[in-house]
Enzyme design. Structure first.
Site, PDB file in Angstrom:
ATOM      1  N   HIS A 274       0.805  -1.216   0.000  1.00 25.84           N
ATOM      2  CA  HIS A 274       0.000   0.000   0.000  1.00 25.84           C
ATOM      3  C   HIS A 274       0.840   1.269   0.000  1.00 25.84           C
ATOM      4  O   HIS A 274       0.292   2.366  -0.091  1.00 25.84           O
ATOM      5  CB  HIS A 274      -0.899  -0.003   1.242  1.00 25.84           C
ATOM      6  N   CYS A 275       2.160   1.152   0.114  1.00 23.35           N
ATOM      7  CA  CYS A 275       2.992   2.350   0.278  1.00 23.35           C
ATOM      8  C   CYS A 275       3.957   2.589  -0.874  1.00 23.35           C
ATOM      9  O   CYS A 275       3.867   3.605  -1.562  1.00 23.35           O
ATOM     10  CB  CYS A 275       3.785   2.256   1.590  1.00 23.35           C
ATOM     11  N   ILE A 276       4.903   1.678  -1.084  1.00 22.00           N
ATOM     12  CA  ILE A 276       5.977   1.920  -2.039  1.00 22.00           C
ATOM     13  C   ILE A 276       5.468   2.196  -3.453  1.00 22.00           C
ATOM     14  O   ILE A 276       5.952   3.108  -4.125  1.00 22.00           O
ATOM     15  CB  ILE A 276       6.979   0.748  -2.034  1.00 22.00           C
ATOM     16  N   ASP A 279       3.008   5.949  -2.606  1.00 22.30           N
ATOM     17  CA  ASP A 279       3.393   7.169  -1.908  1.00 22.30           C
ATOM     18  C   ASP A 279       4.360   8.063  -2.680  1.00 22.30           C
ATOM     19  O   ASP A 279       4.168   9.293  -2.720  1.00 22.30           O
ATOM     20  CB  ASP A 279       3.986   6.827  -0.542  1.00 22.30           C
TER      21      ASP A 279
END
Length: 433
Positions: A274-276, A279
């Site tokens: 969900h991040c790399i 974001d």
């Protein structure tokens, strides 16, 4: 500067009514917060627009990995209430927004933040604290959310409190969770910051107050952009090392002996979660608004997003070298979750690898002890049952994740040939990424 949390007194021991908290969004960030706050003594409502999710949670069924059903049920016994009704917003002392912020056609999608802000602005009481935890670009709290809350002349810092505190959830991390991970907090005003740190002191051990929401927003993006860029670096070096005939894993092991100036990153089949994958794009979007490109991040995105295709190329190379026709070849994927020892499939590179190979006529099967079903080119596959038999029968085994239940040496011993994307095993029948 980090500080140990000092609370403002919540619950029975404080001799006053529990603080009324509403958590908006009951996903992997919001549900653990709502659960922890309920156990800590808050009067908690969890708000989510998904009625099926609310029904299942009310029945004590947790959909969030790392939050056992037993912990959810304990929170329910403590009074946690889960709802799709907006009435709870009007009586809340604290409202924390934990809604998703995905990408839409490569651009930030803030529609969930806007919807939540609109609902809250129309209903929140005077003096309420609103905290945004959803990841976004610097300026979202003050430029997007604050105007939605400042209806009818209400002012942040005077009529209500507003802050940003980025989530730092790491699925599958047994060492660091919500309580013992330092919490960065940035308020619109000093009063906003004080209210937010007072709140979080009840559920988090260490607080890191910063000067503004923008600093807190940038902190979250820096953390993951740092990882994104370094992963891209090691992925590109992996490609170069293969062409040079150098074992990169041996190089990484050797470099890691340096006690300063080096941090270990490892190559892989691509980035997920969900991040790399998301974001850094928020930061690049904000930079483009300033009128210039964020070249390093955009190049890192190009490298990391190209790794699944690189894995496919290696599969084709190995099959060709072994004189196995690509069309009709049997390939077993091991570990299709985006990281080891979790069931999370969000953004997993395994999906693109499987889809592309299927389009080429490869017969794909998979095994993952955490993932019962996996969709490949519109077809739902089931995890194979007899792992040893499938490993020995496949033309090629591709090790994508080294789950705790896997014995890479045993797998290599059984397999005809292994493509190891994680540097877990060596052998004459093994090709490492």
């Amino acid at each position: 500067m980090a500080m140990e949390a000092e609370g403002f007194g919540v619950g029975v021991e404080s001799g006053r009514d529990p603080t009324r908290l509403v958590v908006v969004g009951l996903g992997y960030v919001g549900l653990p917060l709502a659960t922890a706050a309920a156990v800590a003594g808050f009067d908690v409502h969890g708000f989510d627009r998904n009625p099926e999710r609310v029904r299942n949670l009310t029945a004590g069924e947790s959909h969030v990995e790392g939050l056992p059903a037993s912990e959810l049920r304990q929170a329910l016994l403590k009074g946690l209430q889960l709802t799709t009704a907006t009435d709870c917003l009007a009586s809340a002392d604290v409202i924390v927004i934990c809604v998703p912020t995905p990408l839409l056609d490569g651009e930030p999608d803030l529609s969930a933040i806007i919807d939540a802000g609109t609902l809250i602005g129309q209903r929140m009481k005077r003096g309420a604290l609103v905290v945004l935890e959803s990841t976004s670009y610097p300026g979202t709290t003050t430029e997007v959310l604050q105007p939605l809350l400042s209806v009818s002349g209400k002012q942040a810092g005077k009529d209500y409190r507003l802050a940003f505190s980025p989530e730092r959830i790491d699925p599958g991390n047994a060492r660091f969770g919500l309580q013992n991970t330092p919490k960065v907090v940035g308020g619109v005003t000093e009063a906003c910051l004080l209210a937010a740190t007072d709140f979080y002191s009840q559920v988090v051990t260490t607080l890191v107050p910063v000067s503004s929401p923008e600093v807190a927003e940038m902190t979250k993006l820096l953390e993951n952009t740092y990882r994104h860029v370094n992963i891209a670096l090691i992925n590109e070096i992996a490609i170069i090392s293969r062409d040079l005939g150098i074992d990169l894993w041996e190089v990484i092991d050797a470099a890691s002996t340096k006690p300063f100036g080096f941090q270990r990153f490892e190559p892989g089949p691509g980035v997920g979660g969900h991040c790399i994958p998301v974001d850094p794009n928020y930061l690049a979007y904000r930079v483009r608004q300033l009128g210039y490109p964020f070249r390093l991040v955009e190049l890192a995105q190009e490298i990391n997003s190209g790794m699944p295709r690189f894995v496919v190329d290696q599969v084709v190379r190995i099959l060709d070298e072994r004189e196995v026709r690509v069309r009709g070849a049997t390939v077993l994927l091991l570990g299709v979750a985006y990281k080891a020892n979790v069931a999370d499939q969000r953004g997993t590179p395994a999906r693109e690898i499987a889809d592309v190979l299927t389009e080429m006529g490869v017969l794909i099967s998979y095994h993952d002890p955490y993932v019962e079903e996996f969709e490949v080119s519109g077809q739902v596959l089931k995890s194979v049952l007899d792992l040893d038999n499938e490993v020995s029968e496949a033309d090629l085994v591709v090790l994508l994740q080294v789950h705790a239940g896997y014995d890479p040496a045993h797998i290599a011993n059984l397999a005809t040939f292994v493509l190891d994307t994680r540097g877990a095993v060596t052998g004459t029948n093994v090709s490492r990424l």
